[in-house]
Design an enzyme around this catalytic site. Structure first.
Site, PDB file in Angstrom:
ATOM      1  N   LYS A 112      -6.269  -3.076  -2.522  1.00 17.25           N
ATOM      2  CA  LYS A 112      -7.033  -4.247  -2.966  1.00 17.25           C
ATOM      3  C   LYS A 112      -8.354  -3.855  -3.621  1.00 17.25           C
ATOM      4  CE  LYS A 112      -4.739  -7.605  -0.071  1.00 17.25           C
ATOM      5  NZ  LYS A 112      -3.691  -6.777   0.567  1.00 17.25           N
TER       6      LYS A 112
HETATM    7  C1  LIG Z   1      -2.297  -7.011   0.529  1.00 20.85           C
HETATM    8  C2  LIG Z   1      -1.417  -5.877   0.880  1.00 20.85           C
HETATM    9  C3  LIG Z   1      -0.032  -5.859   0.539  1.00 20.85           C
HETATM   10  C4  LIG Z   1       0.649  -7.020  -0.148  1.00 20.85           C
HETATM   11  O1  LIG Z   1       0.222  -7.186  -1.488  1.00 20.85           O
HETATM   12  P1  LIG Z   1       0.544  -8.541  -2.273  1.00 20.85           P
HETATM   13  O2  LIG Z   1      -0.179  -8.418  -3.566  1.00 20.85           O
HETATM   14  O3  LIG Z   1       0.001  -9.647  -1.409  1.00 20.85           O
HETATM   15  O4  LIG Z   1       2.023  -8.636  -2.431  1.00 20.85           O
HETATM   16  C5  LIG Z   1       0.705  -4.726   0.847  1.00 20.85           C
HETATM   17  N1  LIG Z   1       0.157  -3.680   1.487  1.00 20.85           N
HETATM   18  C6  LIG Z   1      -1.154  -3.666   1.846  1.00 20.85           C
HETATM   19  C7  LIG Z   1      -1.685  -2.487   2.587  1.00 20.85           C
HETATM   20  C8  LIG Z   1      -1.979  -4.751   1.566  1.00 20.85           C
HETATM   21  O5  LIG Z   1      -3.283  -4.726   1.935  1.00 20.85           O
END
Ligand SMILES: *Cc1c(COP(=O)(O)O)cnc(C)c1O
Length: 466
Positions: A112
């Site tokens: 993120k």
């Molecule tokens: C947020 C997250 C996901 C999922 O990503 P999306 O964009 O919501 O599909 C997968 N793995 C981790 C470690 C995350 O923080």
């Protein structure tokens, strides 16, 4: 570039407007009115570019007139200069066919950061230009909260209030939020569950006592600017593996469908992608939707991969809109049906359109642990539970042996040390740059589950707008 709503009745906005608005006023999500195109020669010319320069080239057509290329280049250089690896998103080989794309070298150790580091800078740039101020309110079950706080800490035009359910996030996750000491960062531990915290945040967006005085904003993955930043690493990985001459497949651990939708965008722009594999845990609404057309909400089962423990995938609406004929009013009707009954069937056009590029796989706890052990034994890599789910799906997908399969490694294993140790017997340690996390001082406010107390806390500390 103009952005239209998936529900067809909100006015179109430019990139700056869509970034600051987050959600469209008709409840839909913003998507570009058309997809920018890169030719074979354009893509070939991107080989070897440093990450921040590649990001500038790929994001520029989406930004349109909202920033000059030089402004965008400076923001990309600043955002990606904060990553701990020179390649920003390095690629690692596990065996002849399987690869890992490490997206966790940012400040908070999850993918993120790739999007939120840039979003924080875009917010600050646009708010300064408009002489506006944003009060971000959010609820987090883990990774989003820390990535958002890191991205906006110390920024003058933004206050952030992040609610987490007291005692229900991991120690690493809580400390990554509560040890950030900046006057504009406010951490609140709420009595109750994540859903209780989320419900309070939703209420704040409708609370006229707050919205009348403050410009309330969100940082969740429905923000278009977040998605666009994630398109870049699909190009980065594919270019290293031979694009545009050679096709590549990707396996993506999926929750809210943001990350994998960015892969769809890359394909729409001309990147030759063989397949996008949607990897889910036992919370498998997306697997059921893609394999069977059945998008119906179940109850959430907690797993070792908590960022994928969701039952409604907000960004899926963007895909259904794009492959289903781009008919906003039909989409609005379909989503109203889903909101009323918590279930819907995909149309034939949506199923065929999605099926052309996407496949899916559901992974249970045993399969996840096995994939972690395989990564250790075959590739010499320790992977986190989310990445392990992607890896299991990648190996089950039956992709032609001549085509590389890249699993997106979405979190550093040290964010989930207990689950990793259970599966592999090895306890991953935090990277040295945040190795002092457990000796840093924490600051947060504990509040009861009473909405009025939380709203009053925000109103006393946020910056009003004219
Ligand atoms: C947020 C997250 C996901 C999922 O990503 P999306 O964009 O919501 O599909 C997968 N793995 C981790 C470690 C995350 O923080």
């Amino acid at each position: 570039m103009q952005y239209v709503s998936t529900r067809g009745s909100a006015p179109a906005l430019d990139f700056e407007g869509a970034t600051l608005a987050g959600l469209a006023s008709d409840g839909g999500l913003f998507v570009p009115a058309e997809w920018p195109q890169f030719s074979h020669a354009d893509i070939a010319a991107m080989r070897g570019l440093p990450y921040a320069e590649l990001a500038t080239r790929i994001i520029a057509p989406f930004v349109g007139d909202s920033l000059t290329d030089d402004e965008l280049r400076a923001l990309c250089a600043e955002a990606y200069g904060r990553f701990a690896h020179a390649a920003v998103t390095p690629l690692k080989q596990l065996d002849e066919q399987q690869w890992l794309l490490e997206l966790f070298h940012g400040p908070t150790l999850a993918f993120k950061d790739v999007a939120l580091q840039l979003l924080g800078l875009l917010f600050e740039t646009f708010l300064t230009r408009r002489e506006d101020h944003l009060t971000i309110v959010g609820a987090t079950s883990g990774d989003t909260g820390s990535a958002a706080i890191d991205a906006v800490a110390g920024r003058e035009k933004i206050d952030i209030f992040m609610l987490h359910p007291k005692g229900r996030v991991s120690d690493v996750q809580r400390r990554q939020m509560t040890t950030v000491r900046a006057p504009n960062v406010h951490n609140i531990a709420i009595e109750g569950s994540f859903d209780d915290a989320q419900a309070m945040v939703k209420r704040m967006f409708r609370d006229e006592a707050l919205t009348g005085r403050f410009h309330i904003g969100a940082v969740n993955s429905i923000n278009w600017a977040r998605l666009v930043a994630q398109v870049v690493y699909y190009f980065a990985a594919a270019l290293q593996l031979g694009a545009p001459e050679r096709k590549v497949a990707f396996s993506v651990p999926t929750g809210n469908f943001g990350d994998v939708f960015a892969g769809h965008v890359a394909a729409r722009m001309g990147l030759p992608i063989e397949r996008l594999i949607v990897a889910t845990n036992v919370n498998d609404i997306l697997h059921r939707a893609l394999s069977d057309g059945d998008y119906s909400q179940g109850t959430v089962t907690p797993t070792a991969a908590p960022s994928m423990d969701i039952q409604v995938s907000s960004n899926f609406e963007r895909l259904l809109f794009d492959v289903g004929g781009r008919d906003g009013l039909a989409m609005a009707e379909q989503m109203a049906g889903f909101e009323a009954s918590k279930a819907m069937r995909l149309t034939n056009a949506q199923r065929d359109g999605a099926g052309a590029l996407f496949s899916s796989c559901r992974t249970d706890a045993n399969e996840m642990a096995r994939a972690m052990r395989w990564a250790c034994d075959a590739g010499g890599e320790i992977v986190d539970p989310h990445t392990a789910i992607g890896l299991h799906a990648a190996r089950e997908a039956g992709v032609d042996a001549a085509i590389p399969v890249v699993t997106l490694a979405t979190a550093h294993p040290a964010k989930f040390p207990d689950a990793v140790e259970r599966a592999t017997g090895m306890r991953p340690s935090l990277p040295s740059r945040i190795g002092d996390l457990f000796s840093r001082e924490e600051a947060f406010t504990e509040l009861s589950g009473d909405y009025d107390a939380v709203a009053a806390f925000v109103a006393e500390r946020a910056t009003p707008v004219a």
